[in-house]
Design a protein around this motif. Sequence first.
Motif, PDB file in Angstrom:
ATOM      1  N   THR A 125       0.840  -1.193   0.000  1.00  0.00           N
ATOM      2  CA  THR A 125       0.000   0.000   0.000  1.00  0.00           C
ATOM      3  C   THR A 125       0.873   1.240   0.000  1.00  0.00           C
ATOM      4  OG1 THR A 125      -1.729  -1.149   1.225  1.00  0.00           O
ATOM      5  CG2 THR A 125      -1.806   1.255   1.226  1.00  0.00           C
ATOM      6  N   VAL A 126       0.573   2.173  -0.900  1.00  0.00           N
ATOM      7  CA  VAL A 126       1.338   3.427  -1.011  1.00  0.00           C
ATOM      8  C   VAL A 126       0.398   4.594  -0.754  1.00  0.00           C
ATOM      9  CG1 VAL A 126       2.692   4.924  -2.509  1.00  0.00           C
ATOM     10  CG2 VAL A 126       2.965   2.439  -2.656  1.00  0.00           C
ATOM     11  N   ASP A 127       0.750   5.458   0.198  1.00  0.00           N
ATOM     12  CA  ASP A 127      -0.011   6.680   0.471  1.00  0.00           C
ATOM     13  C   ASP A 127       0.535   7.810  -0.407  1.00  0.00           C
ATOM     14  OD1 ASP A 127      -1.717   5.705   2.564  1.00  0.00           O
ATOM     15  OD2 ASP A 127       0.054   5.635   3.852  1.00  0.00           O
ATOM     16  N   VAL A 128      -0.287   8.330  -1.275  1.00  0.00           N
ATOM     17  CA  VAL A 128       0.107   9.449  -2.125  1.00  0.00           C
ATOM     18  C   VAL A 128      -0.035  10.745  -1.326  1.00  0.00           C
ATOM     19  CG1 VAL A 128      -0.389  10.703  -4.262  1.00  0.00           C
ATOM     20  CG2 VAL A 128      -0.661   8.216  -4.172  1.00  0.00           C
ATOM     21  N   PRO A 129       0.944  11.655  -1.407  1.00  0.00           N
ATOM     22  CA  PRO A 129       0.804  12.938  -0.701  1.00  0.00           C
ATOM     23  C   PRO A 129      -0.484  13.655  -1.114  1.00  0.00           C
ATOM     24  CG  PRO A 129       3.020  12.698  -1.604  1.00  0.00           C
ATOM     25  CD  PRO A 129       2.213  11.570  -2.152  1.00  0.00           C
ATOM     26  N   ALA A 130      -1.105  14.340  -0.181  1.00  0.00           N
ATOM     27  CA  ALA A 130      -2.314  15.103  -0.500  1.00  0.00           C
ATOM     28  C   ALA A 130      -2.013  16.088  -1.627  1.00  0.00           C
ATOM     29  CB  ALA A 130      -2.803  15.845   0.744  1.00  0.00           C
ATOM     30  N   PHE A 131      -2.890  16.172  -2.595  1.00  0.00           N
ATOM     31  CA  PHE A 131      -2.650  17.048  -3.734  1.00  0.00           C
ATOM     32  C   PHE A 131      -3.967  17.632  -4.214  1.00  0.00           C
ATOM     33  CE2 PHE A 131      -3.627  12.923  -5.479  1.00  0.00           C
ATOM     34  CZ  PHE A 131      -4.359  13.174  -6.626  1.00  0.00           C
ATOM     35  N   ARG A 132      -3.868  18.548  -5.159  1.00  0.00           N
ATOM     36  CA  ARG A 132      -5.039  19.187  -5.744  1.00  0.00           C
ATOM     37  C   ARG A 132      -4.736  19.487  -7.209  1.00  0.00           C
ATOM     38  NH1 ARG A 132      -4.533  25.168  -2.842  1.00  0.00           N
ATOM     39  NH2 ARG A 132      -2.426  25.627  -3.597  1.00  0.00           N
ATOM     40  N   PHE A 133      -5.765  19.800  -7.963  1.00  0.00           N
ATOM     41  CA  PHE A 133      -5.606  20.162  -9.365  1.00  0.00           C
ATOM     42  C   PHE A 133      -5.793  21.668  -9.520  1.00  0.00           C
ATOM     43  CE2 PHE A 133      -7.129  15.766  -9.493  1.00  0.00           C
ATOM     44  CZ  PHE A 133      -6.152  15.178 -10.296  1.00  0.00           C
ATOM     45  N   LYS A 134      -4.888  22.284 -10.259  1.00  0.00           N
ATOM     46  CA  LYS A 134      -4.969  23.723 -10.514  1.00  0.00           C
ATOM     47  C   LYS A 134      -5.420  23.962 -11.950  1.00  0.00           C
ATOM     48  CE  LYS A 134      -2.050  27.839 -11.049  1.00  0.00           C
ATOM     49  NZ  LYS A 134      -0.661  28.345 -11.056  1.00  0.00           N
ATOM     50  N   PHE A 135      -6.426  24.816 -12.110  1.00  0.00           N
ATOM     51  CA  PHE A 135      -6.904  25.200 -13.431  1.00  0.00           C
ATOM     52  C   PHE A 135      -6.754  26.719 -13.562  1.00  0.00           C
ATOM     53  CE2 PHE A 135     -10.091  21.759 -12.192  1.00  0.00           C
ATOM     54  CZ  PHE A 135      -9.234  20.734 -12.592  1.00  0.00           C
ATOM     55  N   ALA A 136      -6.216  27.175 -14.681  1.00  0.00           N
ATOM     56  CA  ALA A 136      -5.973  28.608 -14.878  1.00  0.00           C
ATOM     57  C   ALA A 136      -6.498  29.044 -16.239  1.00  0.00           C
ATOM     58  CB  ALA A 136      -4.477  28.904 -14.765  1.00  0.00           C
ATOM     59  N   PHE A 137      -7.125  30.220 -16.273  1.00  0.00           N
ATOM     60  CA  PHE A 137      -7.651  30.759 -17.525  1.00  0.00           C
ATOM     61  C   PHE A 137      -7.702  32.278 -17.406  1.00  0.00           C
ATOM     62  CE2 PHE A 137     -11.060  29.615 -14.648  1.00  0.00           C
ATOM     63  CZ  PHE A 137     -11.896  30.716 -14.658  1.00  0.00           C
ATOM     64  N   PRO A 138      -7.736  33.011 -18.535  1.00  0.00           N
ATOM     65  CA  PRO A 138      -7.745  34.472 -18.478  1.00  0.00           C
ATOM     66  C   PRO A 138      -9.101  35.028 -18.073  1.00  0.00           C
ATOM     67  CG  PRO A 138      -7.870  33.742 -20.750  1.00  0.00           C
ATOM     68  CD  PRO A 138      -7.675  32.507 -19.922  1.00  0.00           C
ATOM     69  N   ALA A 139      -9.074  36.150 -17.377  1.00  0.00           N
ATOM     70  CA  ALA A 139     -10.299  36.859 -16.994  1.00  0.00           C
ATOM     71  C   ALA A 139     -10.007  38.352 -17.035  1.00  0.00           C
ATOM     72  CB  ALA A 139     -10.756  36.431 -15.601  1.00  0.00           C
ATOM     73  N   PHE A 140     -11.050  39.146 -17.025  1.00  0.00           N
ATOM     74  CA  PHE A 140     -10.891  40.600 -17.050  1.00  0.00           C
ATOM     75  C   PHE A 140     -10.832  41.118 -15.626  1.00  0.00           C
ATOM     76  CE2 PHE A 140     -12.496  44.999 -17.383  1.00  0.00           C
ATOM     77  CZ  PHE A 140     -11.609  45.490 -18.318  1.00  0.00           C
ATOM     78  N   ASP A 141      -9.815  41.916 -15.329  1.00  0.00           N
ATOM     79  CA  ASP A 141      -9.649  42.466 -13.987  1.00  0.00           C
ATOM     80  C   ASP A 141     -10.351  43.819 -13.912  1.00  0.00           C
ATOM     81  OD1 ASP A 141      -8.901  43.209 -11.478  1.00  0.00           O
ATOM     82  OD2 ASP A 141      -6.744  42.977 -11.768  1.00  0.00           O
ATOM     83  N   ALA A 142     -11.562  43.818 -13.406  1.00  0.00           N
ATOM     84  CA  ALA A 142     -12.366  45.049 -13.360  1.00  0.00           C
ATOM     85  C   ALA A 142     -11.724  46.118 -12.479  1.00  0.00           C
ATOM     86  CB  ALA A 142     -13.769  44.735 -12.861  1.00  0.00           C
ATOM     87  N   ARG A 143     -10.879  45.712 -11.534  1.00  0.00           N
ATOM     88  CA  ARG A 143     -10.239  46.693 -10.646  1.00  0.00           C
ATOM     89  C   ARG A 143      -9.293  47.611 -11.400  1.00  0.00           C
ATOM     90  NH1 ARG A 143      -7.618  42.618  -6.525  1.00  0.00           N
ATOM     91  NH2 ARG A 143      -7.051  41.780  -8.566  1.00  0.00           N
ATOM     92  N   THR A 144      -8.772  47.160 -12.533  1.00  0.00           N
ATOM     93  CA  THR A 144      -7.848  47.995 -13.308  1.00  0.00           C
ATOM     94  C   THR A 144      -8.590  48.900 -14.273  1.00  0.00           C
ATOM     95  OG1 THR A 144      -7.618  46.342 -15.069  1.00  0.00           O
ATOM     96  CG2 THR A 144      -6.126  46.162 -13.185  1.00  0.00           C
ATOM     97  N   SER A 145      -9.901  48.732 -14.361  1.00  0.00           N
ATOM     98  CA  SER A 145     -10.685  49.494 -15.326  1.00  0.00           C
ATOM     99  C   SER A 145     -11.164  50.802 -14.712  1.00  0.00           C
ATOM    100  CB  SER A 145     -11.891  48.662 -15.789  1.00  0.00           C
ATOM    101  OG  SER A 145     -12.663  49.388 -16.696  1.00  0.00           O
ATOM    102  N   SER A 146     -10.313  51.779 -14.733  1.00  0.00           N
ATOM    103  CA  SER A 146     -10.691  53.104 -14.244  1.00  0.00           C
ATOM    104  C   SER A 146      -9.889  54.139 -15.016  1.00  0.00           C
ATOM    105  CB  SER A 146     -10.414  53.243 -12.738  1.00  0.00           C
ATOM    106  OG  SER A 146      -9.045  53.073 -12.468  1.00  0.00           O
ATOM    107  N   GLY A 147     -10.487  55.251 -15.245  1.00  0.00           N
ATOM    108  CA  GLY A 147      -9.808  56.297 -16.003  1.00  0.00           C
ATOM    109  C   GLY A 147      -9.992  57.648 -15.361  1.00  0.00           C
ATOM    110  N   PRO A 148      -9.286  58.649 -15.865  1.00  0.00           N
ATOM    111  CA  PRO A 148      -9.376  59.982 -15.270  1.00  0.00           C
ATOM    112  C   PRO A 148     -10.616  60.753 -15.670  1.00  0.00           C
ATOM    113  CG  PRO A 148      -7.894  60.023 -17.144  1.00  0.00           C
ATOM    114  CD  PRO A 148      -8.314  58.590 -16.968  1.00  0.00           C
TER     115      PRO A 148
END
Length: 306
Positions: A125-148
């Motif tokens: 029996t082999v215990d695998v270290p606890a792990f997780r899956f990472k998913f990454a994709f582009p999104a729009f950062d509304a915090r940067t959307s500001s102008g003078p």
Amino acid sequence: QKKSPRSADSTDIFRDSALAEYVSVFLNILNGHEDEAAVSSRALARINPSFPVSGEFGIPPDGSRIDVVAFSGLIGRRKEQVMYFPRDYIYGGVLGLATGISFTPDGQWLRMVMRLNDANGRPVTVDVPAFRFKFAFPAFDARTSSGPADSVKIVFDDGTEQKLSLLENFDVAAESDIAVKAERAYARSVSRSLVKKMSAVTAGTAPLAMLGGRQSKGIGQQLLYQLSYAALVASIEAVDLTETADVRQCSYLPKRADAGGVSVSPGTYSFTVQYYKGTRMTGQQRFENVRAEPGKAVLVESLCIR
């Protein structure tokens, strides 16, 4: 699937630019190409119905016209949107996925127990270290959307004022472009992450099995087991470092373009283009001795990029 970015629709597909059609109308009128100007006018009216196309390009007989295109702000930025399985997908309790697979009590990580054969062919029996899956994709950062500015106007030295109309908001184009790509990028990320993470798990557990898994004996064997286990932890975590979203873009484009003008008598004019955020003036640009020729229009470009 429920956690994936929204599906793009027909409104997200970039077809034309209001700014490009505006400049096309102006240049065609300037060069006497009335038919071409009419085509671009109709296109502009369809792209931006709120822009007063009919009143913006007429030059009175024996008169002239001064038009201004004002660029302000900086376009919003893309960001990397990251989601982890099971943390962002599973809620509540310890749930069994399949034989030998479960969640940690906090629901943040996966646990896996594997039954393999050691170097002598005995099941271990082999215990695998606890792990997780990472998913990454582009999104729009509304915090940067500001102008003078959220409004712009021209103020002539004689006190005449003319408010410009919003021609195009380039944040909309950026958001649409992201929407078109995000769902596919998410699906690819899920596939890549699953394959790479499970490949690392499979490759890393073989040495642990060879060393006897949980049943490893002897100080030397246990030491090798711990070293192999640590290497497996590092290789599993390294997979996440390779899973990133494509957030490349030009960062110094304006956020918005406002346009408009006034009909004037031929002559030389000085004026100021003023930028407002609400009722507060946040910037201005001075133009001196702009020449308005009879029967022609002059286009002035103003910038408040910050």
